[in-house]
Write a protein that holds these residues in place. Structure first.
Motif, PDB file in Angstrom:
ATOM      1  N   LYS A  47       0.819  -1.213   0.058  1.00 29.95           N
ATOM      2  CA  LYS A  47       0.211   0.008  -0.002  1.00 29.95           C
ATOM      3  C   LYS A  47       0.782   1.310  -0.023  1.00 29.95           C
ATOM      4  O   LYS A  47       0.387   2.423  -0.382  1.00 29.95           O
ATOM      5  CB  LYS A  47      -1.103  -0.070   1.177  1.00 29.95           C
ATOM      6  CG  LYS A  47      -2.123  -0.841   1.101  1.00 29.95           C
ATOM      7  CD  LYS A  47      -2.998  -0.888   2.230  1.00 29.95           C
ATOM      8  CE  LYS A  47      -4.190  -1.938   2.080  1.00 29.95           C
ATOM      9  NZ  LYS A  47      -5.032  -2.132   3.302  1.00 29.95           N
ATOM     10  N   LYS A  48       2.142   1.155   0.413  1.00 29.89           N
ATOM     11  CA  LYS A  48       3.007   2.265   0.193  1.00 29.89           C
ATOM     12  C   LYS A  48       3.455   2.358  -0.853  1.00 29.89           C
ATOM     13  O   LYS A  48       3.536   1.761  -1.789  1.00 29.89           O
ATOM     14  CB  LYS A  48       4.262   2.057   1.279  1.00 29.89           C
ATOM     15  CG  LYS A  48       3.868   1.845   2.555  1.00 29.89           C
ATOM     16  CD  LYS A  48       5.073   1.420   3.755  1.00 29.89           C
ATOM     17  CE  LYS A  48       4.792   1.466   5.166  1.00 29.89           C
ATOM     18  NZ  LYS A  48       6.093   1.054   5.776  1.00 29.89           N
ATOM     19  N   SER A  49       3.777   3.569  -1.302  1.00 33.35           N
ATOM     20  CA  SER A  49       4.531   4.136  -2.561  1.00 33.35           C
ATOM     21  C   SER A  49       5.836   3.322  -2.825  1.00 33.35           C
ATOM     22  O   SER A  49       6.588   2.898  -1.938  1.00 33.35           O
ATOM     23  CB  SER A  49       4.627   5.552  -2.545  1.00 33.35           C
ATOM     24  OG  SER A  49       5.277   6.157  -3.499  1.00 33.35           O
ATOM     25  N   ASN A  50       5.913   2.948  -4.138  1.00 32.60           N
ATOM     26  CA  ASN A  50       7.003   2.210  -4.540  1.00 32.60           C
ATOM     27  C   ASN A  50       7.155   2.115  -5.907  1.00 32.60           C
ATOM     28  O   ASN A  50       6.593   2.938  -6.807  1.00 32.60           O
ATOM     29  CB  ASN A  50       6.784   0.729  -4.181  1.00 32.60           C
ATOM     30  CG  ASN A  50       5.367   0.265  -4.819  1.00 32.60           C
ATOM     31  OD1 ASN A  50       5.590  -0.181  -5.828  1.00 32.60           O
ATOM     32  ND2 ASN A  50       4.280  -0.129  -4.092  1.00 32.60           N
ATOM     33  N   VAL A  51       8.618   1.655  -6.538  1.00 34.63           N
ATOM     34  CA  VAL A  51       8.696   1.671  -7.868  1.00 34.63           C
ATOM     35  C   VAL A  51       7.747   1.184  -8.783  1.00 34.63           C
ATOM     36  O   VAL A  51       7.720   1.654  -9.926  1.00 34.63           O
ATOM     37  CB  VAL A  51      10.122   0.933  -8.075  1.00 34.63           C
ATOM     38  CG1 VAL A  51       9.893  -0.704  -7.996  1.00 34.63           C
ATOM     39  CG2 VAL A  51      10.970   1.123  -9.420  1.00 34.63           C
ATOM     40  N   ILE A  52       6.867   0.425  -8.415  1.00 34.06           N
ATOM     41  CA  ILE A  52       5.667   0.083  -9.198  1.00 34.06           C
ATOM     42  C   ILE A  52       4.380   0.810  -9.326  1.00 34.06           C
ATOM     43  O   ILE A  52       4.240   1.545 -10.212  1.00 34.06           O
ATOM     44  CB  ILE A  52       5.159  -1.361  -8.884  1.00 34.06           C
ATOM     45  CG1 ILE A  52       6.253  -2.303  -9.017  1.00 34.06           C
ATOM     46  CG2 ILE A  52       4.000  -1.589  -9.559  1.00 34.06           C
ATOM     47  CD1 ILE A  52       5.890  -3.672  -8.270  1.00 34.06           C
ATOM     48  N   SER A  53       4.250   1.563  -8.219  1.00 34.55           N
ATOM     49  CA  SER A  53       2.967   2.475  -8.017  1.00 34.55           C
ATOM     50  C   SER A  53       3.252   3.983  -8.619  1.00 34.55           C
ATOM     51  O   SER A  53       2.440   4.609  -9.002  1.00 34.55           O
ATOM     52  CB  SER A  53       2.478   2.708  -6.789  1.00 34.55           C
ATOM     53  OG  SER A  53       3.570   3.487  -5.760  1.00 34.55           O
TER      54      SER A  53
END
Length: 196
Positions: free
Chosen positions: A71-77
């Motif tokens: 749910k945390k911001s990441n390289v995919i989102s």
């Protein structure tokens, strides 16, 4: 530095998503409805995220960045990171642009009637503009993907769980696509088909 948008796999996959949607649903092309235009943008973002998720290195990086909490911001989102940084720099940090991405599907958004939104405004506010409003549907898909991941990670290791979540959420989305009724409240109609 000169930035070429075509060097970004996110941007290329997003634009290819428009062509794929046109091929799969030509009846959505040139429809005068903000929610359908916005769905087009969301579709491109979902295809870009699905493309990124085909690479184990990116899946592992996302799991590392989030400590397994997708749910945390990441390289995919985070989409179009280099383009987002370029626009941020050109705007000199003003107008609500983010230095780390153009859009981020992990940012939770709730549907509001586009009639109640301004057509112009800052990049960090929801607008009655297709790129901005499309974030709602891209976030909806991302939340489905993360919910499937959370169910799977109880039973299997995180990387396998994320691959399962990717495959199931994309299959749900693409299988539902031909069944989505074309109307002015397209987000609700499309979401109902996916959930069914």
């Amino acid at each position: 530095n000169v930035i070429f948008a075509a060097n970004s796999t996110d941007v290329v996959a997003h634009e290819l998503g428009h062509a794929v949607l046109d091929a799969m649903r030509p009846d959505l092309w040139n429809v005068q409805a903000l929610e359908i235009w916005s769905f087009h943008e969301a579709f491109g973002d979902i295809i870009a995220m699905g493309n990124a998720m085909q690479h184990d290195a990116l899946l592992k990086k996302a799991l590392e960045q989030t400590a397994g909490d997708m749910k945390k911001s990441n390289v995919i989102s985070r989409l179009a990171e280099e383009m987002g940084k370029t626009i941020y720099n050109q705007a000199k940090g003003r107008d609500g642009y983010n230095a780390n991405y153009l859009r981020d599907a992990s940012i939770s958004l709730s549907y509001v009637s586009p009639d109640t939104l301004p057509k112009n405004g800052r990049a960090d506010q929801l607008l009655a503009e297709c790129h901005s409003f499309g974030q709602i549907f891209a976030n909806f898909w991302y939340e489905i993907m993360t919910a499937i991941y959370e169910q799977q990670v109880i039973r299997q290791e995180p990387l396998t769980s994320l691959k399962t979540a990717r495959d199931v959420s994309l299959k749900l989305f693409l299988t539902a696509l031909p069944l989505m009724p074309r109307n002015g409240k397209f987000f609700q109609a499309a979401a109902n088909v996916i959930l069914q």
